[in-house]
Motif scaffolding. Structure first.
Motif, mmCIF file in Angstrom:
data_model
loop_
_atom_site.group_PDB
_atom_site.id
_atom_site.type_symbol
_atom_site.label_atom_id
_atom_site.label_comp_id
_atom_site.label_asym_id
_atom_site.label_seq_id
_atom_site.Cartn_x
_atom_site.Cartn_y
_atom_site.Cartn_z
ATOM 1 N N ARG A 33 -9.805 7.033 -5.545
ATOM 2 C CA ARG A 33 -10.304 8.260 -6.162
ATOM 3 C C ARG A 33 -11.515 8.825 -5.410
ATOM 4 O O ARG A 33 -12.493 9.270 -6.001
ATOM 5 C CB ARG A 33 -10.644 8.028 -7.637
ATOM 6 C CG ARG A 33 -9.496 7.493 -8.467
ATOM 7 C CD ARG A 33 -9.796 7.459 -9.946
ATOM 8 N NE ARG A 33 -11.037 6.756 -10.242
ATOM 9 C CZ ARG A 33 -11.154 5.425 -10.348
ATOM 10 N NH1 ARG A 33 -10.088 4.652 -10.144
ATOM 11 N NH2 ARG A 33 -12.307 4.879 -10.648
ATOM 12 N N LEU A 87 0.832 -1.198 0.000
ATOM 13 C CA LEU A 87 0.000 0.000 0.000
ATOM 14 C C LEU A 87 0.869 1.251 0.000
ATOM 15 O O LEU A 87 0.588 2.220 -0.711
ATOM 16 C CB LEU A 87 -0.925 -0.005 1.215
ATOM 17 C CG LEU A 87 -1.859 1.196 1.355
ATOM 18 C CD1 LEU A 87 -2.845 1.271 0.189
ATOM 19 C CD2 LEU A 87 -2.623 1.135 2.681
ATOM 20 N N SER A 93 2.070 2.124 -3.385
ATOM 21 C CA SER A 93 1.038 2.389 -4.387
ATOM 22 C C SER A 93 0.789 3.884 -4.516
ATOM 23 O O SER A 93 1.322 4.700 -3.769
ATOM 24 C CB SER A 93 -0.253 1.678 -3.994
ATOM 25 O OG SER A 93 -0.789 2.248 -2.799
ATOM 26 N N GLY A 94 -0.036 4.238 -5.464
ATOM 27 C CA GLY A 94 -0.413 5.638 -5.632
ATOM 28 C C GLY A 94 0.777 6.518 -5.922
ATOM 29 O O GLY A 94 1.563 6.254 -6.835
ATOM 30 N N ASN A 95 0.962 7.554 -5.104
ATOM 31 C CA ASN A 95 2.091 8.459 -5.325
ATOM 32 C C ASN A 95 3.400 7.902 -4.784
ATOM 33 O O ASN A 95 4.458 8.485 -4.991
ATOM 34 C CB ASN A 95 1.814 9.836 -4.716
ATOM 35 C CG ASN A 95 1.589 9.793 -3.207
ATOM 36 O OD1 ASN A 95 2.005 8.863 -2.522
ATOM 37 N ND2 ASN A 95 0.919 10.811 -2.689
ATOM 38 N N VAL A 137 -10.013 -1.292 -1.473
ATOM 39 C CA VAL A 137 -10.853 -0.710 -2.523
ATOM 40 C C VAL A 137 -12.100 -1.558 -2.741
ATOM 41 O O VAL A 137 -13.211 -1.033 -2.839
ATOM 42 C CB VAL A 137 -10.056 -0.542 -3.825
ATOM 43 C CG1 VAL A 137 -10.981 -0.169 -4.977
ATOM 44 C CG2 VAL A 137 -8.986 0.529 -3.652
ATOM 45 N N GLN A 159 -6.948 7.884 -1.701
ATOM 46 C CA GLN A 159 -6.374 8.404 -2.945
ATOM 47 C C GLN A 159 -6.453 7.365 -4.054
ATOM 48 O O GLN A 159 -6.826 7.673 -5.191
ATOM 49 C CB GLN A 159 -4.923 8.814 -2.708
ATOM 50 C CG GLN A 159 -4.756 10.019 -1.802
ATOM 51 C CD GLN A 159 -3.318 10.220 -1.357
ATOM 52 O OE1 GLN A 159 -2.416 9.476 -1.729
ATOM 53 N NE2 GLN A 159 -3.094 11.224 -0.517
ATOM 54 N N ASN A 160 -6.109 6.123 -3.723
ATOM 55 C CA ASN A 160 -6.130 5.066 -4.733
ATOM 56 C C ASN A 160 -7.532 4.791 -5.248
ATOM 57 O O ASN A 160 -7.719 4.399 -6.401
ATOM 58 C CB ASN A 160 -5.538 3.783 -4.159
ATOM 59 C CG ASN A 160 -4.046 3.885 -3.906
ATOM 60 O OD1 ASN A 160 -3.393 4.842 -4.317
ATOM 61 N ND2 ASN A 160 -3.498 2.902 -3.202
ATOM 62 N N ARG A 163 -3.953 7.002 1.882
ATOM 63 C CA ARG A 163 -3.491 6.402 0.632
ATOM 64 C C ARG A 163 -4.582 5.557 -0.031
ATOM 65 O O ARG A 163 -4.752 5.593 -1.251
ATOM 66 C CB ARG A 163 -2.245 5.547 0.891
ATOM 67 C CG ARG A 163 -1.606 4.967 -0.364
ATOM 68 C CD ARG A 163 -1.066 6.043 -1.325
ATOM 69 N NE ARG A 163 -0.195 6.960 -0.629
ATOM 70 C CZ ARG A 163 1.098 6.716 -0.392
ATOM 71 N NH1 ARG A 163 1.658 5.586 -0.803
ATOM 72 N NH2 ARG A 163 1.834 7.612 0.242
#
Length: 295
Positions: free
Chosen positions: A149, A117, A120-122, A207, A146-147, A143
């Motif tokens: 959205r 995790l 991931s993302g940024n 998610v 963010q992932n 996070r």
């Protein structure tokens, strides 16, 4: 519960926080669960919210829209001022007295999910070594959001604050930002560690779980919502008591006090506080009030 601006800060809790919103568009207008308690001169609507939602979600239709129009005041978990203060409070409370590496806190499978995790993302590090266990969960929740959205700007509370502010109606809160964060800061170390381990172990499913929870929220399926929330918190009883049960009792006591005063109030809190035998509607009914689900 289930918090930098405070609007962008996920509520610091276990995976139930992450499961309050979803990245999927809602194909039909949500039918968020809402209850009404009323007597001769007072109406108190209780709306279960999602703190963040996919952009463009139209949640304020049907009975909810009518309640928004009818209400004289809005009561949230945190007032607008306290929401604005939450980020600063987090920065004060989150650091550990001395750093402790995450790899000394988590078993191997949970650590692997945590690292995945984090990457991931940024891909920015969480800085978890320097944070209390509960604060690490907040970083993970950010996070995951963010992932997925998720947009707090499209969440129910943000929309309600805009509507009531535009109408010149008062907005208050049930607790302060510091009180809310201290619920987690004061959990005993074993409970914090259990929550962190559970959250890290399930990070790969965050998610999918927010999708399932939001689908249940959008159709007002309180049985499904209760099952999901119970699955998440029942394994950590001390956390359930502090984060859900005791707060619901305090808020129910406030609602009883408010029913002695005339007017129409919209109370909007996380949906997990309104469902099941320990939810506010059930607690108010146990006190003898007539509670009716209106959506």
């Amino acid at each position: 519960m289930r918090g930098g601006s405070a609007a962008a800060l996920p509520r610091p809790c276990s995976r139930a926080c992450w499961r309050r919103a979803a990245p999927l568009p809602i194909r039909s207008a949500p039918r968020a669960a809402m209850w009404l308690v009323e007597d001769n001169d007072t109406r108190l609507y209780m709306l279960g919210t999602m703190h963040a939602l996919p952009a463009g979600t139209d949640w304020d239709e049907g009975a909810v829209g009518k309640a928004v129009a009818a209400a004289d005041e809005l009561v949230l978990e945190l007032s607008p001022g306290e929401l604005a203060a939450a980020g600063g409070e987090f920065q004060q409370l989150a650091p550990r007295d001395a750093p402790l590496p995450i790899d000394r806190r988590l078993p191997a499978p949970a650590l692997a999910a945590y690292r995945a995790l984090e990457a991931s993302g940024n891909g920015q590090p969480f800085g978890g070594d320097a944070l209390d266990d509960w604060a690490v969960m907040v970083a993970m929740g950010q996070r995951a959001a963010q992932n997925a959205r998720l947009s707090p700007a499209d969440g129910v509370e943000t929309g309600l604050m805009a509507a009531f502010s535009a109408a010149g109606k008062p907005i208050t809160g049930l607790e302060t930002a510091r009180e809310q964060l201290m619920l987690f800061e004061t959990l005993d170390p074993a409970t914090q560690r259990a929550l962190l381990t559970k959250a890290a172990a399930g990070a790969g499913k965050a998610v999918a779980e927010v999708e399932a929870l939001t689908a249940a929220w959008s159709r007002g399926d309180v049985k499904a919502l209760e099952a999901m929330v119970n699955e998440d918190v029942d394994t950590v009883p001390a956390a359930r008591a502090a984060i859900i049960t005791e707060r619901n009792r305090r808020w129910t006591a406030w609602a009883s006090w408010r029913m002695d005063r005339p007017g129409t109030v919209l109370v909007a809190v996380g949906t997990g506080h309104l469902i099941g035998a320990e939810g506010m509607p059930a607690m108010l009914a146990a006190k003898g009030y007539k509670v009716v689900r209106v959506q």
